[in-house]
Design a protein around this motif. Structure first.
Motif, short mmCIF file in Angstrom:
data_model
loop_
_atom_site.label_atom_id
_atom_site.label_comp_id
_atom_site.label_asym_id
_atom_site.label_seq_id
_atom_site.Cartn_x
_atom_site.Cartn_y
_atom_site.Cartn_z
N TYR A 1 62.02 54.06 5.13
CA TYR A 1 60.47 53.70 5.11
C TYR A 1 59.85 53.32 4.03
CZ TYR A 1 56.15 53.89 7.72
OH TYR A 1 55.09 53.34 8.34
N ASN A 2 60.41 53.73 3.16
CA ASN A 2 60.01 53.20 1.72
C ASN A 2 60.50 51.79 1.52
OD1 ASN A 2 58.81 52.86 -0.71
ND2 ASN A 2 59.98 54.70 -1.77
N ASP A 3 59.60 50.93 2.20
CA ASP A 3 60.05 49.53 2.08
C ASP A 3 58.86 48.61 1.90
OD1 ASP A 3 62.26 47.46 3.46
OD2 ASP A 3 60.24 47.06 4.15
N PRO A 4 59.07 47.33 1.55
CA PRO A 4 57.89 46.48 1.14
C PRO A 4 57.05 45.97 2.12
CG PRO A 4 59.63 45.75 -0.05
CD PRO A 4 60.15 46.70 0.66
N ASP A 5 57.64 45.96 3.50
CA ASP A 5 56.91 45.78 4.56
C ASP A 5 56.04 46.87 5.31
OD1 ASP A 5 57.82 43.02 4.99
OD2 ASP A 5 59.93 43.58 5.66
N MET A 6 56.63 48.12 5.10
CA MET A 6 55.95 49.25 5.39
C MET A 6 54.73 49.30 4.71
SD MET A 6 58.24 49.96 7.77
CE MET A 6 60.08 49.70 8.16
N LEU A 7 54.90 49.24 3.23
CA LEU A 7 54.07 49.29 2.32
C LEU A 7 52.82 48.32 2.53
CD1 LEU A 7 52.82 50.70 -0.43
CD2 LEU A 7 54.30 48.82 -1.55
N GLN A 8 53.14 47.12 2.83
CA GLN A 8 52.15 46.12 3.33
C GLN A 8 51.18 46.67 4.09
OE1 GLN A 8 53.95 42.17 4.19
NE2 GLN A 8 51.85 41.35 3.80
N SER A 9 51.68 47.15 5.26
CA SER A 9 50.72 47.61 6.35
C SER A 9 49.97 48.93 5.92
CB SER A 9 51.37 48.10 7.62
OG SER A 9 52.54 49.17 7.39
N ALA A 10 50.36 49.78 5.19
CA ALA A 10 49.75 50.93 4.55
C ALA A 10 48.64 50.31 3.77
CB ALA A 10 50.64 51.73 3.80
N LYS A 11 48.68 49.35 2.85
CA LYS A 11 47.84 48.60 2.02
C LYS A 11 46.64 48.02 3.01
CE LYS A 11 50.56 47.49 -2.22
NZ LYS A 11 51.11 46.51 -3.05
N ALA A 12 47.13 47.45 4.18
CA ALA A 12 46.02 46.85 4.92
C ALA A 12 44.98 47.96 5.37
CB ALA A 12 46.89 46.03 5.97
N ILE A 13 45.73 49.01 5.66
CA ILE A 13 44.64 50.10 6.20
C ILE A 13 43.57 50.30 5.12
CG2 ILE A 13 44.65 52.65 6.83
CD1 ILE A 13 45.34 50.94 8.96
N GLY B 1 46.21 55.50 14.40
CA GLY B 1 47.48 55.15 14.47
C GLY B 1 47.61 53.89 15.25
N MET B 2 47.16 53.71 16.43
CA MET B 2 47.07 52.55 17.07
C MET B 2 47.02 51.25 16.32
SD MET B 2 47.63 53.22 20.53
CE MET B 2 47.84 54.59 21.44
N LEU B 3 45.99 51.13 15.52
CA LEU B 3 46.11 50.01 14.37
C LEU B 3 47.06 49.82 13.44
CD1 LEU B 3 44.64 47.55 13.29
CD2 LEU B 3 42.96 49.11 12.16
N HIS B 4 47.46 51.24 12.76
CA HIS B 4 48.45 51.39 11.90
C HIS B 4 49.58 50.92 12.14
CE1 HIS B 4 51.59 53.72 9.84
NE2 HIS B 4 51.29 53.35 9.03
N ASP B 5 50.17 51.67 13.35
CA ASP B 5 51.35 51.35 14.02
C ASP B 5 51.71 49.93 14.39
OD1 ASP B 5 51.39 54.13 13.66
OD2 ASP B 5 51.88 54.40 15.87
N GLY B 6 50.54 49.29 15.05
CA GLY B 6 50.43 47.93 15.18
C GLY B 6 50.75 46.85 14.06
N LEU B 7 49.97 47.17 13.05
CA LEU B 7 50.14 46.42 11.77
C LEU B 7 51.47 46.60 10.93
CD1 LEU B 7 46.49 46.98 10.10
CD2 LEU B 7 47.47 44.95 11.45
N ASN C 1 39.59 49.64 5.10
CA ASN C 1 38.58 50.66 4.77
C ASN C 1 37.68 50.59 3.60
OD1 ASN C 1 37.33 53.25 5.24
ND2 ASN C 1 38.92 54.35 4.26
N GLU C 2 38.44 49.94 2.81
CA GLU C 2 37.35 49.57 1.35
C GLU C 2 36.46 48.24 1.91
OE1 GLU C 2 40.45 48.93 -1.58
OE2 GLU C 2 40.57 51.05 -2.09
N ALA C 3 36.98 47.45 2.70
CA ALA C 3 36.08 46.49 3.03
C ALA C 3 34.93 46.71 4.20
CB ALA C 3 36.85 45.28 3.73
N GLY C 4 34.80 48.05 4.49
CA GLY C 4 33.84 48.76 5.34
C GLY C 4 34.03 48.34 6.81
N ALA C 5 35.28 48.24 7.06
CA ALA C 5 35.84 47.68 8.40
C ALA C 5 35.47 48.67 9.48
CB ALA C 5 37.19 47.47 8.55
N PHE C 6 35.43 50.15 9.33
CA PHE C 6 35.62 51.18 10.18
C PHE C 6 34.14 51.93 10.54
CE2 PHE C 6 39.89 51.32 8.43
CZ PHE C 6 40.67 50.51 9.71
N GLU C 7 33.96 52.27 11.39
CA GLU C 7 32.88 53.10 11.90
C GLU C 7 32.53 54.20 10.94
OE1 GLU C 7 29.83 54.39 14.72
OE2 GLU C 7 30.81 52.55 14.38
N GLU C 8 31.29 54.23 10.41
CA GLU C 8 30.90 55.42 9.51
C GLU C 8 31.13 56.77 10.10
OE1 GLU C 8 27.06 56.59 6.74
OE2 GLU C 8 26.98 54.88 8.03
#
Length: 441
Positions: free
Chosen positions: A241-253, A213-219, A257-264
């Motif tokens: 909350y159902n807003d394009p800007d909120m959606l953009q950060s959810a898509k970023a997470i 959430g620290m990353l998600h909230d920040g994004l 993840n799909e790019a393999g950013a996070f610790e296995e």
């Protein structure tokens, strides 16, 4: 009969004045004399004890700051002692809620500002501190007490200003010719470079979902901006909350993840398990609160190996690097049931002031109180973060602290599902909007 009636009336008036607590100056005989500790409640030579609960356990890097603050307060208040009791963070959240419900609170207690403590203020079991704040308003900015203010009244003091930041490994960045990212696109590019080099880009914990959430909230803040985000979370101005800007950060997470950013295996890692690979130099980045700087400063780590920076901006039309998740949320409240309301109410501010000073000088936290002392020996990383907060454009409290418990729990549940692929970003923002729907009771 008339004399007896007058006597009864005088007794009732005296009793009512004793029950008035901290709410008005009429109930205070000497609230301004905080340094001498002299009041109508300290006239007796008998030692009096105030119990103080906190989450600053012996293993917490704030523990020493609390102990020094209590020692300083006791030295200025002859005849009074503090019984300091500490509890593990997660267990404490349940304990303090139960204590409020059962009206079994200690004299002073640590809590979290915002939505977490709103029920405490509304319960009538903690005391408003407005008149006591008047003695400290030149030392503690009124803006610092935003998260302790409910229905126009101040119900707690505060001492530090933690914020979410990006910690990074300088050596890994230098070896891979990476600049510190200031935008989301730069962050994603850095992730791709690090992944190609066989390095874990970001270590995080999904088991302790607040870490992710620290990353998600920040994004989300850096996508929507502080006004839109706060309006959505607090159900104001008709903002969904159902807003394009909120959606953009959810898509970023999801994209990270799909790019393999996070610790296995992040879904099974606790905060302590997730942060260790970063501290050991096995991961390039860790997004968390500024308190991690205290761990780096005070434990056996190479302080020069680590850097810190604001969370990158997703949408520069709405947000800046100077917008931060966090703020002065750590709070000291006073129980209405205390036997010593005058002393306890003043102590809530005085002890907070001492904690603020000690924690900053020890390099473990960012002060909420004005710095009116020599800080030349403070660790550089701590000073750098303090500089961020001094120049910040805005502070928005973390979702799971700002929101009431029911909404916060649902948010953490939905964030886990988003990370695991159980729901899409579109499903996520819709479910959040439904949870926060202002038409719901």
């Amino acid at each position: 009969m008339k004399k007896k009636a007058v006597s009864i009336l005088l007794s009732l008036i005296m009793a009512a004045s004793l029950l008035a607590g901290c709410g008005t100056k009429d109930s205070v005989s000497d609230s301004g004399n905080s340094q001498s500790g002299q009041s109508s409640q300290s006239s007796s030579t008998e030692e009096k004890t105030l119990t103080f609960w906190s989450i600053a356990t012996e293993s917490d890097n704030m523990h020493s700051s609390y102990l020094k603050a209590i020692e300083e307060w006791e030295s200025n208040h002859e005849g009074y002692k503090i019984k300091f009791e500490t509890f593990e963070n997660q267990a404490y959240k349940t304990k303090i809620k139960s204590a409020v419900a059962a009206n079994e609170l200690p004299d002073l207690f640590f809590t979290f500002g915002g939505g977490f403590s709103q029920p405490f203020a509304e319960s009538g079991k903690v005391l408003p501190l407005d008149d006591y704040y008047a003695n400290y308003k030149d030392q503690l900015p009124a803006a610092a007490l935003k998260n302790q203010t409910y229905d126009g009244k101040i119900y707690g003091s505060t001492f530090t200003t933690p914020v979410s930041v990006m910690f990074y490994n300088k050596k890994i960045f230098e070896e891979n010719n990476l600049a510190v990212p200031t935008t989301y696109d730069e962050l994603l590019a850095a992730v791709n470079t690090l992944k190609a080099a066989g390095i874990t880009p970001i270590s995080t914990s999904v088991k302790d979902t607040w870490v992710l959430g620290m990353l998600h909230d920040g994004l989300t803040l850096k996508s929507a901006g502080p006004t839109k985000l706060q309006n959505a979370l607090l159900k104001q101005e008709g903002q969904s909350y159902n807003d394009p800007d909120m959606l953009q950060s959810a898509k970023a997470i999801v994209e990270l993840n799909e790019a393999g950013a996070f610790e296995e295996g992040a879904t099974g890692l606790s905060n302590d398990e997730a942060v260790q690979p970063f501290l050991d130099g096995q991961a390039a980045m860790f997004f968390t609160g500024s308190w991690l700087g205290g761990d780096i400063n005070t434990r056996s780590y190479d302080k020069e190996a680590f850097g810190v920076a604001p969370i990158p901006v997703v949408n520069s039309d709405n947000a800046t690097l100077g917008d931060f998740m966090g703020g002065a949320s750590d709070t000291i409240m006073v129980a209405k049931s205390t036997k010593y309301p005058e002393v306890a109410c003043d102590a809530a501010f005085e002890i907070a002031k001492y904690i603020s000073k000690n924690a900053y000088l020890e390099g473990v936290a960012i002060p909420a109180w004005n710095i009116d002392y020599d800080d030349s020996a403070v660790e550089p990383m701590t000073k750098e973060i303090a500089g961020y907060t001094t120049k910040a454009n805005s502070f928005t409290l973390w979702f799971d602290t700002l929101l009431p418990a029911e909404d916060a729990n649902k948010y953490l549940e939905l964030l886990q599902q988003l990370y695991s692929g159980g729901i899409t970003p579109e499903d996520y923002v819709k479910a959040m909007a439904d949870q926060l729907d202002s038409t719901k009771e």
